[in-house]
Enzyme design. Structure first.
Site, mmCIF file in Angstrom:
data_model
loop_
_atom_site.group_PDB
_atom_site.id
_atom_site.type_symbol
_atom_site.label_atom_id
_atom_site.label_comp_id
_atom_site.label_asym_id
_atom_site.label_seq_id
_atom_site.Cartn_x
_atom_site.Cartn_y
_atom_site.Cartn_z
ATOM 1 N N ALA A 61 36.647 41.753 45.906
ATOM 2 C CA ALA A 61 37.688 40.725 45.950
ATOM 3 C C ALA A 61 38.864 41.149 45.092
ATOM 4 C CB ALA A 61 37.139 39.392 45.452
ATOM 5 N N ASP A 74 40.832 39.881 42.429
ATOM 6 C CA ASP A 74 40.710 38.797 41.457
ATOM 7 C C ASP A 74 42.086 38.433 40.908
ATOM 8 O OD1 ASP A 74 38.001 38.512 41.660
ATOM 9 O OD2 ASP A 74 37.520 39.762 39.938
ATOM 10 N N SER A 90 20.536 36.320 36.282
ATOM 11 C CA SER A 90 20.706 35.257 35.306
ATOM 12 C C SER A 90 19.503 34.324 35.424
ATOM 13 C CB SER A 90 21.990 34.480 35.578
ATOM 14 O OG SER A 90 21.890 33.803 36.829
ATOM 15 N N SER A 124 19.688 37.628 31.896
ATOM 16 C CA SER A 124 20.811 37.222 31.058
ATOM 17 C C SER A 124 20.745 35.717 30.821
ATOM 18 C CB SER A 124 22.144 37.626 31.693
ATOM 19 O OG SER A 124 22.292 37.050 32.975
ATOM 20 N N ASP A 140 28.749 41.489 34.527
ATOM 21 C CA ASP A 140 29.021 42.848 35.015
ATOM 22 C C ASP A 140 29.202 43.811 33.852
ATOM 23 O OD1 ASP A 140 29.007 41.874 37.659
ATOM 24 O OD2 ASP A 140 31.112 41.317 37.517
#
Length: 321
Positions: free
Chosen positions: A10, A12, A184, A221, A253
């Protein structure tokens, strides 16, 4: 060499606005443009840490062209698969009056069967001679949920260690071949279909995936609470470094980049995860998905506490059905 794969990159765009609300025009300022998507973030961050890296990505239309230009400007070697559809944009608005952050993410272009096959061919060729392949981010529309498993099969055939950071169907359809998985807590919860309220439940879920042969190592995470490192027979808790955050976008990231760079330097797993936490901490200090400075990562590394070995974690780790 570290090779990153970004199937749904993408452009950003990060802006500031005094207040975000309905109906009225929201006047924005301080716009920042970055080449985004999980794998591209990892590639930019790994390069900032001084590691040799190459990015494989899809790109289509004027936005895709702009994305590749940003990578070239950042001196990130890249190979792109040209698409008929347009690369997506992601939009982040920082509300100055409240400190809140609003993130708007588009789905991305639909990939044809021919484009998907071309992606696998390019990934296979680009992985030659790599020490690690990092596949990160969402899968675009039209791509089957087992696509990351196909990448895992390529890596296994070439005896390359695959690091995977994804969610949803892309995570749920992985059955084998991952060296390191970095979910996560939310992504792990969705993958196993359980609340995972306690630390013991989180460890059990990670160990369950290891027992099934999905991955050899799992780093969970925990956001502001740090991270868990889980292997087949051991587990460690890593505390975070407390800093005021400018933007949390891309911190995960950055953690992946730090871990992989550490491993590529033949550091032990615990040291690599500490480096990942330092990189994520440095990333919190930059706007949008902008790259951090290696000097800051090294400074924060000195502040990351030694991990705590969790005694008895193995005894409670086989409780999932």
């Amino acid at each position: 060499m570290i090779v990153t794969v970004t199937m749904n990159p993408a452009l950003d765009i990060t802006v500031d606005a005094e207040r975000v609300g309905p109906t009225d025009k929201i006047r924005c300022c301080a716009d920042v443009y970055d080449a985004g998507g999980g794998g591209l973030n990892v590639a930019r961050f790994a390069r900032a840490l001084g590691a040799p890296v190459s990015a494989v990505l899809t790109a289509g239309g004027p936005i895709g062209t702009r994305l590749v230009e940003l990578l070239d400007d950042a001196i990130v070697p890249n190979t792109f698969i040209e698409l008929r559809g347009d690369t997506r944009e992601s939009f982040t608005v920082n509300e100055r009056s409240t400190g809140r952050q609003y993130r708007f993410v588009l789905p991305g272009p639909v990939l044809t069967a021919d484009e998907q096959l071309r992606c696998l061919e390019v990934i296979d060729a680009s992985a030659t001679g790599a020490a690690f392949v990092v596949a990160s981010g969402s899968l675009p529309p039209g791509v089957p949920a087992d696509f990351y498993q196909r990448i895992a099969d390529i890596c296994r055939k070439r005896q390359i260690r695959l690091v995977l950071d994804t969610s949803g169907g892309g995570l749920e359809h992985i059955t084998s071949g991952v060296f390191l998985l970095k979910p996560s807590v939310r992504e792990l919860r969705e993958c196993v279909g359980r609340p995972l309220v306690t630390e013991g439940e989180q460890i059990a879920a990670a160990r369950h995936l290891i027992d099934r042969g999905v991955a050899e190592v799992i780093v969970v995470s925990l956001g502001a609470e740090g991270a868990l490192l889980v292997t087949g027979d051991r587990c460690w808790r890593f505390a975070p470094v407390a800093v005021p955050a400018v933007s949390g976008v891309g911190a995960g990231d950055a953690m992946v980049a730090g871990i992989v760079v550490g491993l590529s330097r033949e550091w032990g797993m615990e040291s690599a995860v500490r480096y990942g936490i330092a990189a994520a901490t440095a990333k919190l200090q930059t706007p949008g998905t902008s790259t951090f400075d290696k000097v800051d990562v090294d400074r924060y590394l000195e502040q990351v506490p030694a991990p705590t070995a969790l005694e008895g974690a193995q005894d409670n780790s086989r409780s999932l059905p």
